[in-house]
Design a protein around this motif. Structure first.
Motif, mmCIF file in Angstrom:
data_model
loop_
_atom_site.group_PDB
_atom_site.id
_atom_site.type_symbol
_atom_site.label_atom_id
_atom_site.label_comp_id
_atom_site.label_asym_id
_atom_site.label_seq_id
_atom_site.Cartn_x
_atom_site.Cartn_y
_atom_site.Cartn_z
ATOM 1 N N GLY A 104 130.827 -60.608 127.284
ATOM 2 C CA GLY A 104 130.282 -59.582 128.177
ATOM 3 C C GLY A 104 130.966 -58.241 127.994
ATOM 4 N N PRO B 82 147.494 -59.778 127.262
ATOM 5 C CA PRO B 82 148.109 -59.444 128.558
ATOM 6 C C PRO B 82 147.316 -58.341 129.275
ATOM 7 C CG PRO B 82 149.242 -58.289 126.792
ATOM 8 C CD PRO B 82 148.127 -59.078 126.142
ATOM 9 N N GLU B 83 147.728 -58.042 130.485
ATOM 10 C CA GLU B 83 147.075 -56.973 131.261
ATOM 11 C C GLU B 83 146.962 -55.684 130.458
ATOM 12 O OE1 GLU B 83 149.597 -58.854 132.875
ATOM 13 O OE2 GLU B 83 149.135 -58.925 135.016
ATOM 14 N N GLY B 84 147.975 -55.424 129.641
ATOM 15 C CA GLY B 84 148.000 -54.182 128.864
ATOM 16 C C GLY B 84 147.188 -54.265 127.574
ATOM 17 N N GLY B 85 146.543 -55.400 127.309
ATOM 18 C CA GLY B 85 145.763 -55.554 126.072
ATOM 19 C C GLY B 85 146.675 -55.772 124.861
ATOM 20 N N PHE B 86 146.066 -55.883 123.695
ATOM 21 C CA PHE B 86 146.840 -56.075 122.458
ATOM 22 C C PHE B 86 147.163 -54.743 121.804
ATOM 23 C CE2 PHE B 86 144.416 -60.147 122.536
ATOM 24 C CZ PHE B 86 145.502 -61.002 122.529
ATOM 25 N N LEU C 197 136.440 -67.938 128.547
ATOM 26 C CA LEU C 197 136.132 -68.209 127.134
ATOM 27 C C LEU C 197 136.140 -69.699 126.833
ATOM 28 C CD1 LEU C 197 137.876 -65.128 125.643
ATOM 29 C CD2 LEU C 197 135.551 -65.845 125.071
ATOM 30 N N ALA D 213 140.136 -64.242 131.383
ATOM 31 C CA ALA D 213 139.635 -64.384 130.012
ATOM 32 C C ALA D 213 139.797 -65.812 129.460
ATOM 33 C CB ALA D 213 140.299 -63.355 129.097
ATOM 34 N N HIS E 23 138.965 -60.244 122.157
ATOM 35 C CA HIS E 23 139.056 -58.817 121.908
ATOM 36 C C HIS E 23 137.660 -58.359 121.524
ATOM 37 C CE1 HIS E 23 141.474 -55.301 121.102
ATOM 38 N NE2 HIS E 23 140.810 -55.092 119.989
ATOM 39 N N ARG F 74 132.272 -56.423 130.492
ATOM 40 C CA ARG F 74 133.277 -56.110 131.510
ATOM 41 C C ARG F 74 134.663 -56.471 131.014
ATOM 42 N NH1 ARG F 74 129.020 -58.086 132.131
ATOM 43 N NH2 ARG F 74 129.878 -60.162 131.983
ATOM 44 N N LEU G 43 137.769 -58.307 131.564
ATOM 45 C CA LEU G 43 138.215 -59.448 132.374
ATOM 46 C C LEU G 43 139.718 -59.347 132.575
ATOM 47 C CD1 LEU G 43 136.245 -62.178 130.379
ATOM 48 C CD2 LEU G 43 135.488 -60.952 132.419
ATOM 49 N N ARG G 44 140.192 -59.858 133.676
ATOM 50 C CA ARG G 44 141.630 -59.862 133.897
ATOM 51 C C ARG G 44 142.251 -60.881 132.945
ATOM 52 N NH1 ARG G 44 143.270 -57.976 139.718
ATOM 53 N NH2 ARG G 44 145.242 -58.038 138.618
ATOM 54 N N ALA G 45 143.551 -60.679 132.723
ATOM 55 C CA ALA G 45 144.243 -61.543 131.759
ATOM 56 C C ALA G 45 144.143 -63.022 132.132
ATOM 57 C CB ALA G 45 145.697 -61.110 131.645
ATOM 58 N N THR H 245 144.497 -65.039 123.996
ATOM 59 C CA THR H 245 144.040 -64.035 124.965
ATOM 60 C C THR H 245 145.207 -63.107 125.276
ATOM 61 O OG1 THR H 245 144.536 -65.400 126.894
ATOM 62 C CG2 THR H 245 142.321 -65.600 125.990
ATOM 63 N N VAL I 54 136.556 -62.233 119.596
ATOM 64 C CA VAL I 54 135.450 -62.719 120.432
ATOM 65 C C VAL I 54 135.409 -61.956 121.744
ATOM 66 C CG1 VAL I 54 135.064 -65.068 119.628
ATOM 67 C CG2 VAL I 54 136.871 -64.651 121.283
#
Ligand code: SAH
Length: 241
Positions: free
Chosen positions: A216, A193-197, A229, A225, A170, A218, A220-222, A191, A213
């Motif tokens: 970059g 999902p596509e929708g973020g936390f 990482l 990441a 994040h 950009r 990244l897709r789920a 890490t 953490v």
């Protein structure tokens, strides 16, 4: 030498019949012939060089000749907590996490995970992902399979965490290199999902001592990441591999 997973330990000079899937793969798909040398690993203790003795319609019998206890698992244990991602992209995430030497893959259900599976479909998927892990281990030389832990609701899972080092993918303030302790230690990486936390999820991870953490600028897709990482962490700690 081709590698095959067989779920129980072998014994030197004791011929063993491989299961149906391996037999089909060896005899029908790859059309290997008797006397070919292959590697068989049991997912836990190491690998055996074996000679194929017999190939019949349904079974393949091999003779274990030599044992090696090498595992190729990183000494530092990485737990990856990962939400279910849609379709084949989840296979990719699991395959790459296995190649990256994750010790455990914990499936989590977060608020914005939009994949919902009923128990029957989920069980089928778990079986399928286990096969993805096995194929990845066969391909990459890993002799110990990462544990695939069934879906846990994020809130109750995070409440129980006591990781030595916890990382949540994040946007954060500190670069990864500054955040990692200089000597490697077991860690948990979450890490999203596509929708973020959801912000509450980030807050509860931070309250448990997890560090945000970022890799970059950009997004990244789920499925990208976790592999990116893990790769970055191992590169910074190359002694942990
Ligand atoms: N729309 C979402 C994006 C989710 S991307 C949002 O705005 O939050 C899926 C997940 O990948 C994120 O939850 C995060 O855990 C991880 N991720 C994406 N880009 C990242 C980056 N640059 N650094 C670290 N993690 C990242």
């Amino acid at each position: 030498m081709r590698r095959f997973y067989h779920p129980s330990p072998l014994h030197i000079n004791q011929a063993v019949e491989l299961g149906e899937d391996n037999s089909h793969h060896i005899g029908r798909v790859l059309r290997l012939t008797p006397d070919t040398l292959i590697i068989v690993f049991d997912g836990a203790s190491g690998e055996w060089v074996c000679r194929i003795q017999e190939i019949s319609r349904k079974t393949v019998v091999v003779l274990p000749l030599e044992f090696s206890s090498t595992l190729r698992t990183p000494v530092t244990k990485a737990t990856l907590a990962l939400p279910i991602i849609k379709g084949e992209r989840m296979d990719m995430a699991i395959q790459k996490a296995t190649e990256m030497g994750a010790h455990r893959i914990q499936l989590i259900h977060t608020r914005y995970t939009d994949v919902r599976l009923n128990t029957e479909r989920l069980n089928k998927k778990l079986h399928h992902w286990q096969q993805v892990i096995i194929s990845a281990a066969e391909q990459c030389g890993l002799n110990q399979l990462p544990a695939l832990l069934p879906v846990a609701p994020f809130d109750s899972w995070i409440a129980e965490q006591q990781a030595t080092l916890g990382l949540i993918a994040h946007p954060g303030e500190k670069p990864l290199a500054q955040l990692l302790p200089s000597s490697p230690c077991d860690f948990t990486l979450i890490t999203g999902p596509e929708g973020g936390f959801h912000e509450d999820e980030v807050a509860s991870a931070l309250a448990k001592g997890f560090h945000p953490v970022t890799l970059g600028e950009r997004i990244l897709r789920a499925e990208t990441a976790p592999v990116a990482l893990l790769g970055a962490i191992w590169a910074l700690w190359d002694s942990a591999l």
